[in-house]
Design a protein around this motif. Sequence first.
Motif, PDB file in Angstrom:
ATOM      1  N   ALA A 159      71.601  47.177  57.408  1.00 34.58           N
ATOM      2  CA  ALA A 159      72.442  48.384  57.412  1.00 34.58           C
ATOM      3  C   ALA A 159      72.695  48.872  58.835  1.00 34.58           C
ATOM      4  O   ALA A 159      73.813  49.271  59.176  1.00 34.58           O
ATOM      5  N   LEU A 160      71.668  48.838  59.664  1.00 35.20           N
ATOM      6  CA  LEU A 160      71.852  49.266  61.047  1.00 35.20           C
ATOM      7  C   LEU A 160      72.811  48.340  61.779  1.00 35.20           C
ATOM      8  O   LEU A 160      73.684  48.789  62.529  1.00 35.20           O
ATOM      9  N   GLY A 161      72.650  47.038  61.575  1.00 31.81           N
ATOM     10  CA  GLY A 161      73.557  46.096  62.209  1.00 31.81           C
ATOM     11  C   GLY A 161      74.984  46.278  61.744  1.00 31.81           C
ATOM     12  O   GLY A 161      75.928  46.287  62.549  1.00 31.81           O
ATOM     13  N   LEU A 162      75.176  46.427  60.434  1.00 37.31           N
ATOM     14  CA  LEU A 162      76.521  46.614  59.892  1.00 37.31           C
ATOM     15  C   LEU A 162      77.110  47.954  60.315  1.00 37.31           C
ATOM     16  O   LEU A 162      78.309  48.058  60.611  1.00 37.31           O
ATOM     17  N   ALA A 210      75.574  47.349  53.277  1.00 35.30           N
ATOM     18  CA  ALA A 210      76.921  47.786  53.652  1.00 35.30           C
ATOM     19  C   ALA A 210      77.211  49.184  53.110  1.00 35.30           C
ATOM     20  O   ALA A 210      77.811  50.017  53.803  1.00 35.30           O
ATOM     21  N   ILE A 211      76.784  49.453  51.878  1.00 35.20           N
ATOM     22  CA  ILE A 211      76.982  50.790  51.307  1.00 35.20           C
ATOM     23  C   ILE A 211      76.249  51.835  52.139  1.00 35.20           C
ATOM     24  O   ILE A 211      76.782  52.902  52.458  1.00 35.20           O
ATOM     25  N   LEU A 212      74.990  51.524  52.499  1.00 39.81           N
ATOM     26  CA  LEU A 212      74.228  52.441  53.341  1.00 39.81           C
ATOM     27  C   LEU A 212      74.875  52.583  54.721  1.00 39.81           C
ATOM     28  O   LEU A 212      74.969  53.683  55.273  1.00 39.81           O
ATOM     29  N   ALA A 213      75.357  51.458  55.276  1.00 42.72           N
ATOM     30  CA  ALA A 213      75.973  51.484  56.610  1.00 42.72           C
ATOM     31  C   ALA A 213      77.216  52.359  56.625  1.00 42.72           C
ATOM     32  O   ALA A 213      77.425  53.156  57.554  1.00 42.72           O
ATOM     33  N   ILE A 214      78.051  52.224  55.596  1.00 44.61           N
ATOM     34  CA  ILE A 214      79.292  53.008  55.543  1.00 44.61           C
ATOM     35  C   ILE A 214      78.978  54.501  55.487  1.00 44.61           C
ATOM     36  O   ILE A 214      79.672  55.319  56.100  1.00 44.61           O
ATOM     37  N   SER A 215      77.914  54.864  54.779  1.00 43.92           N
ATOM     38  CA  SER A 215      77.537  56.277  54.701  1.00 43.92           C
ATOM     39  C   SER A 215      76.997  56.809  56.024  1.00 43.92           C
ATOM     40  O   SER A 215      76.964  58.023  56.249  1.00 43.92           O
ATOM     41  N   LEU A 216      76.553  55.911  56.912  1.00 46.38           N
ATOM     42  CA  LEU A 216      75.986  56.336  58.197  1.00 46.38           C
ATOM     43  C   LEU A 216      77.005  56.352  59.329  1.00 46.38           C
ATOM     44  O   LEU A 216      76.718  56.895  60.401  1.00 46.38           O
TER      45      LEU A 216
END
Length: 805
Positions: free
Chosen positions: A28-31, A349-355
């Motif tokens: 998630a951090l990378g994405l 990816a879902i977590l990444a988009i929210s961040l």
Amino acid sequence: MLKNHLRYAWRTLARHKGYTLINVFGLALGLCACISIYTITHYEFSFDDFHPGKARIYRIGARISENNGAGVPAQYYGEDIPSPAPAFIRADVPGIETVAAYYPYGDATIITTNDYFHIFHYDWLAGNAATALNTPNTIVLSESEAIKQFGRHSPDTYIDKVLTVDDSLQLHVTGIIKDWTGNTDFPYSRFISFPTIAHSSLRNQFKPHTWQWSPATPYIRTLIKLKPSSDPSRIETQVAAILPRYHPTDTLLSLIHFQLVIQPLSDIHFNEAYAHDGARKAHLPALYGLMGSAVFILLLAIVNFINLSTAQSLRRAKETGVRKILGGSKTQLILRFLTETAIITLLAAILAISLVSPLLSLFRSYLPADAQFHPLAGSTLLFTFAVIGITTLLAGFYPARVLAAYAPSVSLKTNPKDRQWFIRKSLIVFQFTISCIFIIASITAGRQLRYMLDADMGIATNAVITVNNYHASQKDLRRFAARAAQIPGIKELTLQSYAPAASGTIEQPIRLDGRKETDLWVKLQGADQQFVPFYRLPILAGHNLPAGDSLNGFLINATYCRTLGFAHPTDAIGHSLSINGAPSWPITGVVADYHQGSLHDPIIPVLIGHLTNIENNLAIRLPASTSAREALPEATASGIAQTLSRLESTWKTIVPDHPFSYTFLDESIGRLYQSDKQLSRLVRAATAVTIFISCMGLIGLAAFTAEQRKKEIAVRKVLGAGIANIMLLLTKDFVILLAIAFLIATPFSAYALHRWLENYTYRIPLSAWIFALSALTLLGITLLTIAFRLIGAAIQNPIDHLRSE
């Protein structure tokens, strides 16, 4: 089949929650980094990317060459060219399809011809693109501007309405165009016809047939569109020949090394050499650095996944063996494990988009206001799905292949051999190397930035504001200065042509003692007698400028003194200098060097004289002993606010039609390093993310190490080993890998940072302690990360691991 793969993958991931969470957060951090950086870079690279024939659109610019006093030619670029030049370019250069000249007239207004609408495509809602600007006193408006001025109506109803500009210019609307939806550096919404100049008061300001530049007769800007078959390099050669052929040789070219060049439309948003065209410039190296950081951060997240997956493969070896015995093929096993990876990547990816939006908000002060994240935009969705697919394949294929390759006879053993230890340790070294490079770069960039911000500029900058005379006459500015000097709390003030170390400069050829061979281009600083004491400039020889209301002598800086060939400052006193063949005046003094710009550039020759015709700037020292960058005590801040209020009131009594505007000199100097600040913050952020991702992987690997060696730990404890001995045993491998990574990172980062520091004339030394501190920092972070997990294994009761299964 797919449904079974999905159901099994979900159950497996739910069974190994710790492993799943580490991989999800790491990816998630990378994405998140990739998507955030894509948002920024896509925005910057989208400027003026939507025009038809954009590759054939160029701007005519000027390259100005001079000598910087060290015998090395310096070059400057500008977007303005002599006003008659476009007509000769149109007539003499056959490879050009369209030439459009225009004068900027405010933030959103230009004075131009119909040719402008043949360079850039507009959708016409009313009027005719071929004739709209043919006649005097006419104007074309964008749809939003028309609505702003006249209210919302049908486009045809705006035609022939009268718009008053600057309270006196009566213009008839002849066209309405649709607003562009793309990002642009040409955000004009009002287009005044070129013939209006000759038939209005504009003729006093704009003189299309005058070769010479002055504040009253500014140069023109010009866009061209090449024919499809034209060679840009050949066109530039032909354009460059216009000035030598047509303008008087005893004026412009004899005084200024001035050459016409062509600049691609795609270069305008990024070329910081053209600093005065009003467009915000994106720092291209920073954008490339962002994209490189995104790649490395995502690679680290993928490396984490591969490391943990290959480690986890030992736990799942029996499962693989059973499935193979029951008829499972290698392809089916690979697809099953790739399905698990796809689910993890999708969750990440879902977590990444929210961040992404919260992350961008942290950097909002460094980002353009319009650079917003739109998760449902087509380009964003395409990029996100592409990254998800690439990440799934890169992160999942190798672990899946490893798992599927176990032979049943090997995988059903109680303790199958770890055959991937070399790959895993190599990947750990890669992680440590990247982290170490980022730490070294972060420390170096931060120290260089701090060095520049804290460096002695050679002038006193505390509590100084500069009032720019953009609208008032010089007479009004002097009246304001006289009134401002009487305001309580004003300590000092000085008239000047520009603020030192924070603004533009004027270059002129200067002649020593009337000898032509001594011609040298220098920075010309107009200033009154208060300039030297105001900025606390030490006088090395001679004395300050003589008193008087006009030019009667010159000061030079120490660099100019040496450039003129004088061994000592006292040797220059009494010699005479002249500007452009004007009467000579004596050198009355030599002042110490001070920086005229950022520490990127060397100190260059400066000539200071009381040149009233260019002294359009007023510097005022406020009643404070601090700088604008520091927090002010409440009483001091209140005193500054009162003084500024009185200055504004005084200004309004003298120049009521224009607002009082000023800048703090410290803040202006700080803006010289804006790109350096962005780079430093970028490196720090990338370092933090890199270390965090690496730490998450280390936690998983530490857990794997403890699990693999639990029986060994138990035996050693039974034989008397203490917790310290066991901790040393478990951490030794990580420290060795870190040492290898440091040996790899040091020469690479040393070379790269040495090349980077060469961009600065004044720079910090690349000391050995920076590398040592980086290694110790990474070592400390590594040990703290794995300590808690390994201590738990070290203090566990050995009986729990030695009992028979």
